[in-house]
Design an enzyme around this catalytic site. Structure first.
Site, mmCIF file in Angstrom:
data_model
loop_
_atom_site.group_PDB
_atom_site.id
_atom_site.type_symbol
_atom_site.label_atom_id
_atom_site.label_comp_id
_atom_site.label_asym_id
_atom_site.label_seq_id
_atom_site.Cartn_x
_atom_site.Cartn_y
_atom_site.Cartn_z
ATOM 1 N N ASP A 90 3.513 17.642 85.846
ATOM 2 C CA ASP A 90 3.376 16.185 85.879
ATOM 3 C C ASP A 90 4.319 15.608 84.819
ATOM 4 O OD1 ASP A 90 2.244 16.716 83.459
ATOM 5 O OD2 ASP A 90 0.257 15.950 83.973
ATOM 6 N N SER A 91 4.385 14.292 84.749
ATOM 7 C CA SER A 91 5.367 13.677 83.852
ATOM 8 C C SER A 91 4.859 13.531 82.435
ATOM 9 C CB SER A 91 5.715 12.281 84.372
ATOM 10 O OG SER A 91 4.597 11.434 84.205
ATOM 11 N N GLY A 92 3.574 13.754 82.232
ATOM 12 C CA GLY A 92 3.000 13.518 80.907
ATOM 13 C C GLY A 92 2.473 12.106 80.745
ATOM 14 N N GLY A 93 2.876 11.222 81.642
ATOM 15 C CA GLY A 93 2.470 9.820 81.527
ATOM 16 C C GLY A 93 0.966 9.645 81.521
ATOM 17 N N PHE A 94 0.305 10.313 82.452
ATOM 18 C CA PHE A 94 -1.140 10.129 82.573
ATOM 19 C C PHE A 94 -1.856 10.556 81.295
ATOM 20 C CE2 PHE A 94 -5.449 11.198 83.965
ATOM 21 C CZ PHE A 94 -5.788 10.035 84.644
ATOM 22 N N ASP A 144 5.877 7.402 85.071
ATOM 23 C CA ASP A 144 5.362 6.143 85.619
ATOM 24 C C ASP A 144 4.374 5.517 84.656
ATOM 25 O OD1 ASP A 144 3.554 8.300 86.060
ATOM 26 O OD2 ASP A 144 2.406 7.037 87.420
ATOM 27 N N GLN A 193 2.567 3.510 92.737
ATOM 28 C CA GLN A 193 1.500 2.769 92.060
ATOM 29 C C GLN A 193 1.152 1.526 92.867
ATOM 30 O OE1 GLN A 193 -0.356 3.695 89.636
ATOM 31 N NE2 GLN A 193 0.750 5.411 88.703
ATOM 32 N N GLY A 221 -2.463 6.485 90.550
ATOM 33 C CA GLY A 221 -3.306 5.308 90.351
ATOM 34 C C GLY A 221 -4.545 5.276 91.221
ATOM 35 N N ASP A 271 -4.534 18.183 93.362
ATOM 36 C CA ASP A 271 -4.862 18.932 92.149
ATOM 37 C C ASP A 271 -6.052 18.250 91.502
ATOM 38 O OD1 ASP A 271 -3.150 16.629 90.979
ATOM 39 O OD2 ASP A 271 -4.065 17.561 89.229
ATOM 40 N N CYS A 310 -18.711 32.486 101.475
ATOM 41 C CA CYS A 310 -17.504 32.541 100.636
ATOM 42 C C CYS A 310 -17.002 33.980 100.508
ATOM 43 C CB CYS A 310 -17.800 31.956 99.261
ATOM 44 S SG CYS A 310 -16.372 31.939 98.169
ATOM 45 N N CYS A 312 -14.904 35.005 98.050
ATOM 46 C CA CYS A 312 -14.304 35.213 96.728
ATOM 47 C C CYS A 312 -14.908 36.440 96.033
ATOM 48 C CB CYS A 312 -14.456 33.967 95.857
ATOM 49 S SG CYS A 312 -16.029 33.823 94.994
ATOM 50 N N CYS A 315 -18.624 35.864 94.804
ATOM 51 C CA CYS A 315 -19.659 35.879 95.852
ATOM 52 C C CYS A 315 -19.808 37.255 96.487
ATOM 53 C CB CYS A 315 -19.348 34.825 96.908
ATOM 54 S SG CYS A 315 -19.554 33.154 96.261
ATOM 55 N N HIS A 341 -14.890 31.174 91.888
ATOM 56 C CA HIS A 341 -15.541 30.665 93.098
ATOM 57 C C HIS A 341 -15.119 29.228 93.418
ATOM 58 C CE1 HIS A 341 -18.429 29.540 96.097
ATOM 59 N NE2 HIS A 341 -18.694 28.480 95.361
HETATM 60 ZN ZN LIG Z 1 -17.340 32.379 96.159
#
Ligand SMILES: [Zn+2]
Length: 380
Positions: A90-94, A144, A193, A221, A271, A310, A312, A315, A341
């Site tokens: 990311d840009s770091g802005g957030f 941004d 935005q 945003g 994300d 699941c 994973c 599980c 999980h």
């Molecule tokens: Zn799982």
């Protein structure tokens, strides 16, 4: 080096493949967040085993510590964190707007104080391109201004104008850096935005598209405190404006139900820190019972798997009684097992959505899935 192939659609939902220098990312795709260059408590082989193809890292954090110069000297972020697949930074802005103390926004950039030691720094559109080049991610984000959710129209409009003028500067610096013969190829995504103001959303997207042939678009945003209906309406609006042959990355959104709603409205990449953050708090998502808190007494002697459907590692090996014990005893293993999980749950949701879109059964499945997930969560 970068391309996006749209393979199937159902309504506005899309299945495609983003190709990057470090491999392909089938979409819809959930990207685990590796804030500090690590998906918390997991080694890269475990993240790979979850089926995740692309991970995210945070420019703000890596700039402050260990510093982008150190990462570059050590071979770039892929080598540094031993992740072979694609990376997005990311840009770091957030983070500057949400974490750093004392920030001053001006036309040139943002002055801020480190949340670690109070030291003073400035991010400009140019410096953010340079930091992200040193880190060496495959996809990098433009700098941004993200105003707070619920801001008034005038504030949202000013942030749109500033984001556009910063985007032009990001592009100029990015193109100059791309001329360096260092063998690094990156794609720069702009960030859209406009808060929840429809006319601003539309005009900002159109003005952004007029500035360049972007390889993809970040939708910013949203999920900053606005009503869910406002988020869905905004995504529907953007679906009608953005070019279909470019991936759309909905930034910071990734609760299971939100992810499915956004896929239905044309978003491709996601994300969210919730899978690992929830794991730290002992909560997990399940397909049969929605979100559960493992601290609950009812799990004390429960020998069932956390989620029977699941696949994973957690599980397939452990029961709820043992997971509850680890959570109650505040053992580190609880965080690892629940992270595995929760991350797999979201990655698998993207995989299944993709498969359903290909078969033309996405919409029916989505409605049933959401009904079950929401009913059970509200009954907790
Ligand atoms: Zn799982």
């Amino acid at each position: 080096m970068f391309s996006y192939t749209l393979e199937a659609t159902e309504g506005s939902a899309r299945a495609g493949t983003l190709s990057t220098p470090h491999g392909d990312v089938p979409t819809p795709a959930f990207m685990p967040v590796g804030t500090q260059g690590t998906v918390k408590t997991l080694v890269p082989e475990e993240v790979e085993a979850l089926g995740a193809r692309m991970v995210l890292a945070n420019t703000y954090h890596l700039y402050l510590r260990p510093g982008e110069g150190v990462v570059r000297e050590l071979g770039g972020l892929h080598d540094f964190m031993r992740w072979r697949g694609p990376i997005l930074t990311d840009s770091g802005g957030f983070q500057v707007f949400s974490l750093a103390a004392i920030r001053r926004i001006h036309e040139d950039g943002v002055d801020f104080q480190s949340h670690i030691d109070g030291s003073k720094h400035t991010f400009t559109p140019e410096s953010v391109m340079e930091v992200q080049r040193a880190l060496g991610a495959d996809v990098i984000m433009a700098f941004d201004e993200c105003p707070p959710g619920g801001c008034d129209r005038r504030t949202a409009e000013a942030a749109c104008d500033r984001t556009l003028s910063w985007l032009a500067r990001c592009k100029t610096r990015f193109e100059a850096l791309e001329q360096e013969a260092d063998g690094l190829h990156q794609a720069l995504f702009p960030v859209l935005q406009g808060n929840v103001y429809d006319d601003l959303r539309r005009s900002h997207a159109e003005r952004t598209m007029a500035l360049g042939r972007w390889k993809g678009y970040g939708i910013g945003g949203l999920s900053v405190g606005e009503a869910k209906e406002d988020m869905w309406r905004t995504l529907e609006l953007l679906d009608g404006v953005l070019p279909p042959d470019r991936p759309r990355y909905l930034m910071g959104v990734g609760y299971p139900d939100d992810l499915l709603e956004a896929v239905a409205r044309g978003c491709d990449m996601f994300d969210c820190v919730a899978p690992t953050r929830n794991a730290r708090h002992g909560t997990a998502w399940t397909s049969a019972e929605g979100q559960v808190n493992l601290k609950a007494a009812r799990f004390k002697r429960d020998t069932a798997a956390l989620d029977a459907t699941c696949d994973c590692y957690t599980c397939s090996r452990y029961d709820r009684a043992y997971l509850r014990h680890l959570v109650v005893a505040s053992e580190w293993l609880a965080m690892r097992l629940l992270s595995i999980h929760n991350l797999r749950f979201l990655v698998r949701l993207g995989e299944e959505a993709r498969e359903r879109i290909g078969q033309g059964t996405f919409e029916r499945w989505r409605v049933e899935w959401l009904e079950r997930f929401r009913n059970e969560r509200s009954s907790q």
